[in-house]
Design a protein around this motif. Structure first.
Motif, short mmCIF file in Angstrom:
data_model
loop_
_atom_site.label_atom_id
_atom_site.label_comp_id
_atom_site.label_asym_id
_atom_site.label_seq_id
_atom_site.Cartn_x
_atom_site.Cartn_y
_atom_site.Cartn_z
N TYR A 59 0.85 -1.18 0.00
CA TYR A 59 0.00 0.00 0.00
C TYR A 59 0.89 1.23 0.00
O TYR A 59 1.80 1.35 0.83
CB TYR A 59 -0.89 0.01 1.24
N VAL A 60 0.63 2.14 -0.95
CA VAL A 60 1.46 3.33 -1.11
C VAL A 60 0.58 4.57 -0.97
O VAL A 60 -0.49 4.66 -1.58
CB VAL A 60 2.16 3.34 -2.49
N ASP A 61 1.06 5.51 -0.18
CA ASP A 61 0.36 6.78 0.01
C ASP A 61 1.37 7.91 -0.14
O ASP A 61 2.34 7.98 0.62
CB ASP A 61 -0.31 6.83 1.38
N ASN A 62 1.15 8.75 -1.13
CA ASN A 62 2.02 9.92 -1.36
C ASN A 62 3.48 9.51 -1.54
O ASN A 62 4.39 10.16 -1.04
CB ASN A 62 1.88 10.92 -0.21
N GLY A 63 3.69 8.41 -2.25
CA GLY A 63 5.04 7.97 -2.57
C GLY A 63 5.72 7.17 -1.50
O GLY A 63 6.85 6.72 -1.68
N ILE A 64 5.05 6.97 -0.36
CA ILE A 64 5.63 6.26 0.77
C ILE A 64 4.88 4.94 0.98
O ILE A 64 3.65 4.88 0.82
CB ILE A 64 5.54 7.10 2.06
N ILE A 65 5.62 3.89 1.33
CA ILE A 65 4.97 2.60 1.61
C ILE A 65 4.20 2.71 2.93
O ILE A 65 4.78 2.95 3.99
CB ILE A 65 6.02 1.47 1.69
N GLU A 66 2.89 2.56 2.83
CA GLU A 66 2.02 2.67 4.00
C GLU A 66 2.04 1.39 4.83
O GLU A 66 2.11 1.41 6.05
CB GLU A 66 0.60 2.97 3.51
#
Length: 525
Positions: free
Chosen positions: A21-28
């Motif tokens: 899961y990725v949010d704003n380029g970061i792995i969530e």
């Protein structure tokens, strides 16, 4: 929009049915569960279920703008004779008709005559425009007679830290080290923008998403700030899709202080461009016999190599860096140079060293066991290029003898002595393909079948981490970069086969299927 990415597996554990899961380029988060149908409306779904995912590569030392420029120059890699060089050069001039001809990649050790080309060899091709052809190492160039006249170079021309080769008091056309500055062609800002974007595209194809790069020396000292401004502009305009950490080469203490007084600090910038350590070019290269040795070259008793800076200037540059909390990344190839760096840094007050600084020797080739031990004890690390072994294993014993050769490029011994190694290519000196670097770190075997001290071979995981996690360490980003786990940048490559299981030849010829930066695909076959 958030993204959910389904993969076949993720390095290093390779659990099946991995979901990122990725949010704003970061792995969530990473799990084995897809979102529910209701949750799916919040995500863009990316199906990579046929691919294994690995962290993307971080080239710990290269010349990004120089690499981009080389892609449009006369390419002489692998040339086997002067006649072949002349034919390629002639064809290049006929097709491109440049006003100044620039090329690179020749290596006299590959020629049937095993001798340096001269101005007269180039004059046969053309003497109506300047021709400048850089050796593969970038530490020597050969120019034609027109270029000598054009740049006002003659037997009386002197330059500290460089050499204009003479034969019977007449320049041969061979220029070494600092003498190359006499024929430098500063690119325009628009040229450099083109080079950066061209290089970026090529690096993405190799799965490289981060580089630590020495670029400022491409232009005159008074214009170096323009390169930093250019990178920032490309970042602000959304054109920079490569994470750049600038190894800033300020050639004199005065230039360095000028930039510091103007606000230069290490680790300033954004997630895509940051200013890094002070890069110092201390000596030359092994192939050109300009790396500074403690004893004469075994195959050229009249030389011990060249120091690019005198020792007082080296001390001044390092002292300024220390006083301003800036790391040093020092090019050192010969054992004289490396030993000098180790001794000087070991006896210098490095404040919180060795825990917090990231001082490193770039290349770090010709060494003995004691130097390695002292280097590790002093918290000095190394930015190395395993791909250099392809060529250097054929010449190192001729140049320095078997005793020194044994602990040169001694990656396992260096790691065992607590030296952190980060891998790179030094492109355009070598092709930046990281799979070639992995191959030589793991197998140390060249195309002819020669193996160079197999006891120094690394296992896959150690070599791969040196191309990913270790690079992030040197840019102070290891807490969010270089691995695929929660809270880290979603920078990764997709590969159809498990790299760890590939045979040597297969690893050497791997092609990246897809490259992602911040969860966005920047390259796909």
């Amino acid at each position: 929009m958030k993204k959910v990415i389904k993969a076949k597996s993720i390095y290093p554990n390779h659990d099946e049915n991995s979901i990122i899961y990725v949010d704003n380029g970061i792995i969530e988060r990473i799990t084995d569960k897809l979102p529910t149908t209701y949750e799916m409306t919040d995500y863009e779904f990316i199906d990579l279920s046929n691919y294994h995912l690995y962290p993307s590569f971080n080239d710990s030392h290269m010349h990004l703008i120089g690499y981009g420029a080389s892609l449009s120059q006369c390419i002489l890699d692998g040339v086997k004779s002067l006649s072949q060089l002349q034919q390629i050069l002639s064809d290049y001039i006929t097709i491109h008709q440049p006003s100044v001809v620039v090329g690179r990649g020749w290596n006299q050790d590959l020629f049937d005559s095993v001798k340096f080309p001269s101005r007269f060899d180039l004059d046969v091709v053309s003497n109506d425009r300047p021709i400048i052809l850089y050796r593969t190492c970038g530490h020597i160039a050969v120019v034609n007679s027109y270029a000598l006249h054009y740049f006002n170079i003659n037997a009386d021309t002197k330059i500290e830290g460089g050499e204009i080769e003479l034969e019977n008091t007449i320049p041969t056309g061979i220029l070494r080290e600092n003498a190359l500055s006499l024929v430098r062609q500063d690119p325009s800002i628009s040229d450099m923008e083109h080079y950066i974007l061209k290089a970026q595209s090529c690096l993405h194809q190799y799965g490289i998403t981060s580089v630590q790069t020495d670029d400022l020396i491409m232009v005159d000292a008074k214009d170096q700030f323009k390169i930093i401004v250019l990178f920032k502009k490309l970042d602000q305009n959304g054109l920079l899709k490569l994470r750049v950490y600038e190894q800033s080469q300020f050639f004199t203490p005065e230039d360095f202080m000028s930039h510091i007084n103007s606000g230069y600090q290490q680790n300033q910038g954004s997630i895509f461009f940051k200013t890094g350590p002070l890069k110092i070019l201390a000596d030359g290269s092994l192939g050109s016999r300009t790396a500074k040795l403690r004893a004469p070259y075994r195959d050229a008793a009249d030389t011990q190599g060249i120091l690019i800076h005198n020792e007082n200037e080296l001390k001044n540059l390092i002292s300024i860096a220390m006083a301003n909390h800036i790391d040093v990344a020092i090019h050192g190839i010969g054992d004289y140079t490396i030993n000098w760096i180790i001794e000087h840094l070991s006896n210098t007050d490095r404040s919180s060293a060795p825990q917090n600084r990231r001082d490193a020797i770039i290349h770090c080739q010709i060494m003995d066991r004691l130097m390695i031990k002292t280097m590790g004890q002093s918290g000095i690390h190394a930015l190395v290029q395993p791909v250099f072994l392809e060529y250097d294993m054929n010449i190192v014993e001729q140049r320095v003898g078997s005793e020194l050769a044994r602990f040169s490029y001694a990656y396992r011994t260096m790691i065992e002595n607590n030296i952190i190694l980060a891998f790179g290519s030094d492109a355009p000196v070598e092709d930046p393909n990281p799979f070639r670097g992995l191959y030589y770190a793991i197998y140390r075997k060249n195309p002819s079948g020669k193996v160079f001290y197999s006891e120094e071979c690394l296992d896959f995981n150690t070599a791969f981490d040196a191309y990913t996690k270790a690079g992030a360490y040197f840019s102070y980003e290891a807490h969010f970069k270089g691995e695929l786990k929660t809270g880290y940048l979603a920078d990764f490559i997709a590969i159809p086969n498990l790299l760890e299981t590939l045979e040597a030849d297969a690893l050497l010829n791997v092609k990246v299927a897809k490259t992602y930066v911040g969860g966005n695909c920047v390259y796909s076959t």
